[in-house]
Design an enzyme around this catalytic site. Structure first.
Site, PDB file in Angstrom:
ATOM      1  N   HIS A 194      -2.470  -2.623   4.975  1.00  0.00           N
ATOM      2  CA  HIS A 194      -2.902  -1.165   5.754  1.00  0.00           C
ATOM      3  C   HIS A 194      -4.372  -1.268   6.581  1.00  0.00           C
ATOM      4  O   HIS A 194      -5.278  -1.725   5.868  1.00  0.00           O
ATOM      5  CB  HIS A 194      -2.801   0.029   4.545  1.00  0.00           C
ATOM      6  CG  HIS A 194      -2.753   1.569   4.956  1.00  0.00           C
ATOM      7  ND1 HIS A 194      -3.559   2.500   5.895  1.00  0.00           N
ATOM      8  CD2 HIS A 194      -1.879   2.259   5.012  1.00  0.00           C
ATOM      9  CE1 HIS A 194      -3.664   3.255   5.930  1.00  0.00           C
ATOM     10  NE2 HIS A 194      -1.929   3.383   5.877  1.00  0.00           N
ATOM     11  N   ARG A 217      -4.237  10.230  11.096  1.00  0.00           N
ATOM     12  CA  ARG A 217      -3.957   9.275  12.712  1.00  0.00           C
ATOM     13  C   ARG A 217      -2.358  10.596  13.446  1.00  0.00           C
ATOM     14  O   ARG A 217      -1.874  10.551  14.331  1.00  0.00           O
ATOM     15  CB  ARG A 217      -3.755   7.501  12.747  1.00  0.00           C
ATOM     16  CG  ARG A 217      -5.210   7.214  13.278  1.00  0.00           C
ATOM     17  CD  ARG A 217      -5.007   5.176  12.450  1.00  0.00           C
ATOM     18  NE  ARG A 217      -4.143   5.210  11.092  1.00  0.00           N
ATOM     19  CZ  ARG A 217      -3.204   4.341  10.980  1.00  0.00           C
ATOM     20  NH1 ARG A 217      -2.320   3.605  12.373  1.00  0.00           N
ATOM     21  NH2 ARG A 217      -2.727   4.515   9.561  1.00  0.00           N
TER      22      ARG A 217
END
Lengths: 263, 641, 261
Positions: free
Chosen positions: B255, B275
């Protein structure tokens, strides 16, 4: 086996110390106890002294509404002739005192400061038994809601007192002295303290399951919730200010100081 | 006493279905098995309700179309296949996309309290790789909401049984802090499971014809990981040892955003929602570098300018997505490359900036746990400063090879669901597809196990004393050794090898070195010694987990060496291209005489109606010519991008 | 490299045990759990510590650090004066399994006695419509990670274990509040909150709120509002009279039977 209740009898870690806290956990309850004690002493004295509580147009919040027939001339209603043995303050003090005594914040403060149950978190309390608020007399704490309504009535009266204080000593309107300001602040703080109370929060909207169906009550609840976060601060400041107001009027009435007039 | 005598005294607990693992998929499987009338045991390595699922932050992907009505299962299916670079088990991706909404609504009916839209439906948020806002969420603690809801559903079922049968644990019981070390078989079939209870160190045997593996991932094979100590690949290893097969273990998800400082929290997840909600990645020069890393296959769907990307948050229908929301493998590689190029932050990460993108109050509302996490652990106020982040191991796409519809492995009676199963996510998992995977395939595995038990009629496999004795002997060995290495030391070295040599970027020579190192470490791991006694002894537990870690490490390394291409969670520096030939190949790991073996297996072709959901032009990027559907109009799709 | 610090860790089982002194290395930015792990890896391989996510999200590593109930993974070493020893003990309210690990099964038993979420059965899958303002109160309580620090610190059972059968503790009184405020729930748990789960034992001294690592306002937002609701249900004469006049039937949901506690 794992969470089965019949797991082998185990005991807690045997730690003799009452607490392993190393910070000054005793400080807060000590301060609260000292503060509350000082207030109780002053309150008792001021309610029993039965004099210097009125200087036209100012009346001490401890003596308002002044209901007994021995009330200072011009200060009250003289409704209760058969209770001349009591001071006007003692007659009415039960209302606001009951509100504060059953208040969720003050309960925390005096349970911690005086009952020491507990004095501070993770500090062992000294009592062998504990039944909380499940039995008499503490089950009566549940009347807080009704004391809240009584307190509202007092707030209305003390607000009127503050409005009336915009007269001068001779009774003419349109004047203001330092005493007026003291009384106005007193009324404002009492409103803030009462409106921020948990019972009020419940009544205005907290008891609802669906805020979305009562948008106005939701807004009221949101406002009260915001104030409620400062309930402790309001509790202390408003109580202190009631005493200060009494003291101020007492000093003016006794002639120790002169009330400065703004206009 | 001999082991056999002792074995005769080990408690034998009869059940219909035993679910190993009490995370999202395990609880969902157990609920389904119990609702199908089966006596079900849930084995949890930690306390009930503490599973690693609580770490999932962003949300649960389901094409409910609550926020954007254009969304449906076909769009979700396409996104999932693209994210997995078409290596997904397409039947699983199909079932997942179709059933996820119902599984989410089910949670709601069981008491989950998701964030809401203006019209009172479940709100959905944007996430990397998802075309539309699709993730049902609760702030940034969706996994906690899910685990708590499933936990409370188990309790609700127990309450029903308490009323109906007088015993809450009559039909479904949780064995907390219990670890399974062996699956037991009778002939070719599953007969039960052997394990120990942490509290006492006592052994237990579950006699059950059906076992559902729901043990999660393999994070503790690596050094920097967002996974907890439980993630030692137990289910993967138990399956191997029981004769089942593992699929595509080379695909490990790194990740892109984890905390990098302070050292003690290195690897702590920073949710992708940062994000999704507008956070951008910058290097030490302040450049928003993700625009430089959009690969060809995704060029058409992602914005090319900052202006367009920023417009997308408010007008997604007329603008393309910001490249920060590319699938995780792309972003992780980009972050890695920036650091390698010397444009990293002081502690070896890159900057993730939300402070300059949203008002402080909005950050606090949308990302409360992120704020909390940085404030408490790193003294960073994310409403004022950028975060320093870097990639860490997060998820494993590979896992037990299962039948898509029932979760059945190749061993009769053995089922798997969730992270421990393989295929669903292909070479790379999209964020948010994990929680929905747990629900969809947890339920299917529970149902599959229940049906399998029904199909057995009366003839149930039996557990022998010999099998129990062997398992007990194996478990006690590290305690009985008079001398041997500290298991913590050996574990640390395995993690170094895997992180350093089979990590985010791989090379043939490095993987070979890793395999040689693992060979040496395997012998050391087999002779570690645990001090202390049986009760709650973490050293002993790690000694037992080491066996699993070693097996999985070897599978990952072997598969990583074999696959000579780069795809999703497998990046070969020496073979940087994605190869259509390799897309048809699954790598199957199995155990043969105690040794790990690897073989290739052809992927079955995608069903035509599913194939028809894609543009021929897009399929061409992934597939060989012979796999492509016949072009309807010969000119169409040629030469377009 | 790091500095050395003295740790006094409670070790033992079955209640018998005591504080054992260790000297351990500490590095910049570390939390108490890091130091306990270093102890395990270097000096005390069998030191029992319950932990899991090490991110303050699972609520496993509850213990008492210098006498204060805390999560070891969220307690930074920089909080302490390096010259002083740090004392680490298991949660005092629960029986010890070994070292710092306690038996918290009490909590799971209580959880099982509370009537579960009870929606209107006629609402189909996907048909729930709830407004954000209506779910926010329950959502705050659902942030709970079940670390049981509030249960541990609550003097009602910490100092008076004899109250354990009659008292569910802050965590589960809050669970009742969560369900009572859930916009789609139809049960009425007010009477049992008082009679079966001991809400009246709570004297709102707020230690639960003080120790909550999630910062949930347990007392102000869950326990006091529940006390007010109980007041309406059980003690308010006006509400009682109104109910009589309007002939509103009372539908108290009973406690779940059959627990083997």
């Amino acid at each position: 086996m794992t969470q089965a209740p019949q797991a082998p009898a185990r005991t807690r870690a045997q730690i003799a110390a009452r607490t392993l806290r190393r910070d000054a956990w005793w400080r807060q309850p000590a301060i609260n106890a000292a503060g509350l004690l000082a207030i109780v002493v002053y309150l008792t004295w001021a309610s029993l002294v039965n004099g210097d509580y009125f200087w036209k147009p100012y009346i001490s919040p401890l003596y308002s509404p002044c209901l007994t027939s021995n009330c200072a001339p011009g200060a009250g209603f003289h409704w209760v002739p058969w209770l001349t043995a009591l001071t006007p303050a003692i007659l009415i003090i039960g209302g606001p005192l009951g509100f504060r005594f059953t208040c969720y914040y003050y309960r925390k403060a005096y349970y911690r400061a005086f009952w020491r149950s507990p004095a501070a978190c993770a500090v062992r309390e000294p009592h062998a038994r504990y039944s909380g608020e499940t039995r008499l007399p503490l089950i009566l704490q549940n009347v807080h809601r009704y004391f809240f309504y009584i307190a509202l009535a007092f707030n209305v009266i003390l607000t009127i007192d503050a409005v009336v204080a915009f007269r001068n000593h001779a009774g003419q309107w349109g004047h203001m002295g330092l005493g007026t300001l003291v009384l106005v602040i007193n009324a404002a703080l009492l409103w803030l303290y009462s409106v921020s109370c948990h019972a009020c929060r419940h009544a205005v909207g907290g008891r609802l399951k669906h805020f979305s169906r009562h948008p106005l009550r939701y807004r009221a609840w949101s406002l009260v919730s915001r104030l409620n976060a400062y309930h402790m601060q309001f509790a202390w400041v408003s109580l202190f200010w009631v005493l200060f107001t009494d003291l101020y009027i007492r000093l003016v009435a006794s002639g120790a100081i002169t009330d400065p007039r703004f206009f | 006493m001999t082991d056999i005598d002792e074995a005769a005294q080990v408690a034998r607990l009869p059940y219909d279905v035993v679910v190993i693992g009490a995370g999202g998929s395990g609880l969902r499987a157990a609920i389904e098995a119990r609702m199908a009338g089966k006596r079900t045991a849930i084995i949890s390595k930690s306390l009930f309700g503490k599973a690693h699922t609580v770490m999932a932050e962003g949300g649960c992907a389901a094409a409910m179309g609550n926020v954007n009505p254009h969304d449906n299962w076909m769009v979700h299916f396409r996104d999932t296949m693209r994210g997995g670079k078409f290596l997904n088990n397409w039947r699983m991706a199909e079932l997942h996309a179709k059933e996820a909404p119902e599984r989410v609504w089910e949670l709601e009916a069981w008491g989950a309290v998701f964030d809401r839209t203006g019209d009172g439906k479940i709100s959905q948020r944007n996430f990397g790789g998802h075309t539309y806002p699709r993730l049902a969420h609760v702030g940034d603690r969706t996994g906690l909401e899910m685990i708590r809801t499933l936990q409370q559903k188990v309790v609700a079922l127990q309450q029903e049984d308490a009323v109906r049968l007088g015993d809450p644990e009559a039909m479904i019981k949780v064995f907390a802090e219990t670890t399974i070390t062996r699956l037991l078989k009778d002939g070719g079939k599953i007969a039960g499971a052997f394990g120990y209870v942490r509290e006492t160190g006592g052994f237990v045997v579950f006699e059950a014809p059906a076992v559902v593996l729901a043990t999660g991932g393999i994070g503790k094979v690596f050094k920097v990981t967002s996974n907890s100590w439980e993630y030692t690949g137990d289910g993967h290893a138990l399956a191997l040892l029981a004769g089942a097969t593992l699929l595509n273990m080379e695909f490990v998800q790194f990740h892109p955003t984890h905390m990098v400082w302070p050292p003690s929290v290195r690897g702590l997840l920073v949710t992708e929602s940062v994000r999704g909600d507008g956070g951008v990645l910058r290097n030490s020069e302040g450049r928003r570098y993700m625009f430089d890393y959009v690969p060809d296959v995704f060029r058409a769907q992602y914005a090319e300018t900052e202006e367009e990307a920023d417009r997308w948050y408010t007008d997604p229908d007329n603008n393309r997505r910001p490249p920060e929301l590319l699938p995780r493998d792309e972003v992780a590689r980009a972050n890695n490359a920036e650091v390698k190029a010397g444009r990293g932050s002081p502690h070896g990460g890159v900057y993730l900036d939300i402070a300059s993108r949203l008002p402080a109050a909005e950050i606090l509302r949308r990302l409360p746990s992120m704020y909390h996490q940085f404030k408490e652990l790193a003294d960073v106020d994310i409403t004022k400063e950028p975060m320093e982040v870097g990639p860490a191991q997060h998820y494993v796409m590979g896992g037990v090879e299962v039948d898509a519809d029932t979760g059945a492995s190749v061993v009769p009676g053995l089922f798997a669901a969730g992270e421990v199963s393989g295929g669903m996510h292909g070479s790379n998992r999209l964020g948010g597809n994990s929680l929905s995977d747990l629900l969809v395939f947890g339920r299917r595995a529970g149902l599959g196990a229940a049906e399998y038990v029904d199909s057995l009629a009366g003839g149930r496999p039996a557990v022998t004393d010999e099998a129990i004795a062997a398992a007990a002997g194996e478990a006690l060995a590290p305690l009985r050794r008079m001398s041997g290495e500290n298991p913590y030391t050996v574990h640390g070295e395995v993690q170094e090898v895997m992180s350093g040599l089979v990590g985010i970027i791989r090379r043939e020579d490095e993987i070979k070195t890793a395999l040689a190192e693992l060979e040496r470490l395997r012998e050391r791991a087999a002779s570690v010694r645990a001090e202390g006694g049986l009760a709650y002894n973490p050293g002993w537990h790690l000694a037992l987990d080491l066996r699993n870690i070693m097996l999985i490490a070897e599978c990952v390394a072997l598969a990583a060496l074999e696959r000579t291409e780069s795809r999703g969670g497998h990046t070969r520096e020496d073979f940087p291209e994605m190869s259509p030939e390799w897309r048809r190949i699954n790598l199957i790991c199995s155990l043969d005489g105690g040794r790990v073996r690897l073989r290739r297996q052809e992927m079955p072709p995608m069903r035509e109606d599913l194939l028809a959901l894609f543009d021929r032009a897009e399929l061409k990027k992934y597939m060989t010519d012979e796999e492509l559907p016949p072009a309807a109009e010969p000119a169409d799709g040629e030469g377009t991008h | 490299m790091g500095t050395k610090v003295r740790m006094r860790v409670w070790r033992g089982d079955g209640g018998a045990g005591g504080l054992v002194d260790y000297e351990v290395e500490v590095n910049e930015g570390e939390v108490v759990l890091d130091v306990l792990h270093r102890l395990q890896a270097t000096q005390a391989g069998d030191l029992a510590v319950r932990w899991n996510c090490k991110a303050g999200k699972c609520g496993s590593c509850s213990m008492e650090i210098n006498g204060r109930p805390r999560l070891a993974c969220m307690t930074r070493m920089s909080l302490f004066d390096p010259a002083d020893a740090i004392t680490i003990t298991p949660m005092r309210t629960f029986p010890v399994i070994r070292d710092l690990v306690t038996d918290v099964s009490f909590n799971y038993e209580k959880a099982r006695q509370i009537p579960s979420f009870t929606p209107d059965p006629s609402v189909g899958l996907g048909e729930f419509r709830m407004q954000q303002v209506d779910v926010e109160r329950s959502q705050e309580f659902r942030k709970c990670i079940e670390c049981f620090l509030c249960q541990n610190v609550c003097h009602v059972i910490r100092d008076h274990p004899e109250n354990m059968p009659a008292y569910a503790g802050p965590r589960f009184l809050m669970r009742i509040a969560e369900l009572e405020m859930h916009p789609a729930d139809t049960a009425d748990r007010r009477a049992i909150a008082q009679d079966e789960f001991g809400l009246g034992l709570c004297n709102i001294t707020k230690c639960c709120t003080e120790v909550c690592p999630e910062g949930i306002h347990i007392t102000d937002n869950a326990l006091i509002p529940m006390k007010e609701r109980v007041m309406s249900r059980k003690y308010d004469p006006v509400v009682w009279l109104g109910g009589k006049i309007a002939r509103r039937p009372r539908r108290d949901t009973p406690k779940v039977p059959g627990g083997r506690a």
